[in-house]
Write an enzyme that holds these catalytic residues in place. Sequence first.
Site, PDB file in Angstrom:
ATOM      1  N   SER A  12      31.632 -24.828  45.615  1.00 56.25           N
ATOM      2  CA  SER A  12      30.277 -24.297  45.761  1.00 56.25           C
ATOM      3  C   SER A  12      30.024 -24.063  47.240  1.00 56.25           C
ATOM      4  CB  SER A  12      29.259 -25.294  45.217  1.00 56.25           C
ATOM      5  OG  SER A  12      27.990 -25.009  45.775  1.00 56.25           O
ATOM      6  N   HIS A  37      31.866 -20.660  43.529  1.00 58.08           N
ATOM      7  CA  HIS A  37      30.582 -20.898  42.860  1.00 58.08           C
ATOM      8  C   HIS A  37      29.461 -20.569  43.850  1.00 58.08           C
ATOM      9  CE1 HIS A  37      28.037 -22.942  39.852  1.00 58.08           C
ATOM     10  NE2 HIS A  37      27.370 -23.417  40.889  1.00 58.08           N
ATOM     11  N   ASP A  39      25.472 -20.430  44.485  1.00 55.85           N
ATOM     12  CA  ASP A  39      24.194 -20.979  44.015  1.00 55.85           C
ATOM     13  C   ASP A  39      23.033 -20.130  44.525  1.00 55.85           C
ATOM     14  OD1 ASP A  39      24.923 -23.402  42.545  1.00 55.85           O
ATOM     15  OD2 ASP A  39      25.805 -24.017  44.450  1.00 55.85           O
ATOM     16  N   MET A  41      19.037 -19.480  44.499  1.00 52.43           N
ATOM     17  CA  MET A  41      17.779 -20.212  44.244  1.00 52.43           C
ATOM     18  C   MET A  41      16.597 -19.367  44.687  1.00 52.43           C
ATOM     19  SD  MET A  41      18.909 -23.918  45.676  1.00 52.43           S
ATOM     20  CE  MET A  41      20.520 -24.607  45.302  1.00 52.43           C
ATOM     21  N   HIS A  70      25.563 -18.698  39.877  1.00 50.85           N
ATOM     22  CA  HIS A  70      24.677 -19.638  39.182  1.00 50.85           C
ATOM     23  C   HIS A  70      23.244 -19.302  39.577  1.00 50.85           C
ATOM     24  CE1 HIS A  70      23.502 -24.204  38.777  1.00 50.85           C
ATOM     25  NE2 HIS A  70      22.873 -23.443  37.909  1.00 50.85           N
ATOM     26  N   MET A  72      19.713 -19.972  39.679  1.00 49.71           N
ATOM     27  CA  MET A  72      18.639 -20.961  39.491  1.00 49.71           C
ATOM     28  C   MET A  72      17.341 -20.247  39.847  1.00 49.71           C
ATOM     29  SD  MET A  72      20.669 -24.179  41.134  1.00 49.71           S
ATOM     30  CE  MET A  72      21.834 -23.096  41.910  1.00 49.71           C
ATOM     31  N   MET A 141      24.556 -29.234  34.147  1.00 49.37           N
ATOM     32  CA  MET A 141      24.172 -29.781  35.451  1.00 49.37           C
ATOM     33  C   MET A 141      24.202 -31.306  35.373  1.00 49.37           C
ATOM     34  SD  MET A 141      23.502 -27.271  37.535  1.00 49.37           S
ATOM     35  CE  MET A 141      23.073 -28.385  38.864  1.00 49.37           C
ATOM     36  N   ASP A 176      28.553 -29.243  37.073  1.00 49.42           N
ATOM     37  CA  ASP A 176      28.064 -28.939  38.419  1.00 49.42           C
ATOM     38  C   ASP A 176      27.117 -30.029  38.902  1.00 49.42           C
ATOM     39  OD1 ASP A 176      27.163 -27.712  40.729  1.00 49.42           O
ATOM     40  OD2 ASP A 176      26.134 -26.056  39.720  1.00 49.42           O
TER      41      ASP A 176
HETATM   42  C1  DX5 Z   1      22.934 -27.714  42.940  1.00 56.37           C
HETATM   43  C2  DX5 Z   1      23.998 -26.643  42.826  1.00 56.37           C
HETATM   44  C3  DX5 Z   1      25.361 -27.159  42.964  1.00 56.37           C
HETATM   45  C4  DX5 Z   1      25.626 -27.867  44.271  1.00 56.37           C
HETATM   46  C5  DX5 Z   1      26.766 -28.796  44.098  1.00 56.37           C
HETATM   47  O1  DX5 Z   1      21.707 -27.152  42.676  1.00 56.37           O
HETATM   48  O2  DX5 Z   1      23.913 -25.970  41.581  1.00 56.37           O
HETATM   49  O3  DX5 Z   1      26.326 -26.132  42.746  1.00 56.37           O
HETATM   50  O4  DX5 Z   1      25.903 -27.011  45.331  1.00 56.37           O
HETATM   51  O5  DX5 Z   1      26.869 -29.566  45.242  1.00 56.37           O
HETATM   52  P1  DX5 Z   1      27.515 -31.009  45.186  1.00 56.37           P
HETATM   53  O6  DX5 Z   1      28.930 -30.814  44.740  1.00 56.37           O
HETATM   54  O7  DX5 Z   1      27.402 -31.495  46.589  1.00 56.37           O
HETATM   55  O8  DX5 Z   1      26.718 -31.816  44.206  1.00 56.37           O
HETATM   56 ZN    ZN Z   2      25.584 -24.561  41.028  1.00 51.72          ZN
END
Ligand code: DX5
Ligand code: ZN
Length: 230
Positions: A12, A37, A39, A41, A70, A72, A141, A176
Amino acid sequence: MRDIQQVRIAPSLLDADFGRLAEQIAEVEAAGADLLHLDVMDGHFVPNLSLGVPVVASIAACTDLLLDTHLMISDPARYAPAFVEAGSGSITFHIETSEQPLELVQQLRELGVKVGVALNPGTPAEAVLEIVSEVDIVLVMTVWPGFGGQAFMNECLSKITTIAERLGPEQWLEVDGGLNLETVPRAVAAGADTLVAGSAIFNSANAATAVEELRRAATEAARTRLEQRT
Ligand code: DX5
Ligand code: ZN
């Protein structure tokens, strides 16, 4: 029990150094990362902001790895096409954002990429069972989404097991949040095959070594799981 065909390591980039992103991507790619990956947001579905479409386009220009995106965000249908245009190879939306998930999956299918559905720690497996046969990826998650570096929630393990039993061999069961050398074996034992790791890779002394060690731990756990089955 569902066989794990292959374990995949998905760094990620949330915890990467964005000032030298291309270099960090090259490091994990050379170390055998299977996916990247990403993320995304929106400060609404989760209380944080991260990367957007132009960053995905820049990342796509420097790697051939599948960009596992991903979302979010509260309105995945609205923004998914722009991410696919930028180079996303999969789009995963959160089940909590959708009142008509089957229709959303059909809409995302038309974009021609892999389609995934994600569940927050508080969302039961039952919430996705209706659409599970229609998606390529189920993402469980194991932390509340929004931030890297949180602790793995063991209470999510039974949900991974429940979902694993509903998936076919070609579907991915992605986990994740909070994955590291200690927690990866638990996730794999429960049935996960695709392992997202942010801080365990990018906050370590050497990202490439971290990818290799996580893969070793995951492969070992998959072998143990198979042995216990036979
Ligand atoms: C959290 C993300 C994850 C995050 C994982 O909201 O969806 O992908 O980056 O990070 P670690 O591996 O540090 O939990
Ligand atoms: Zn993620």
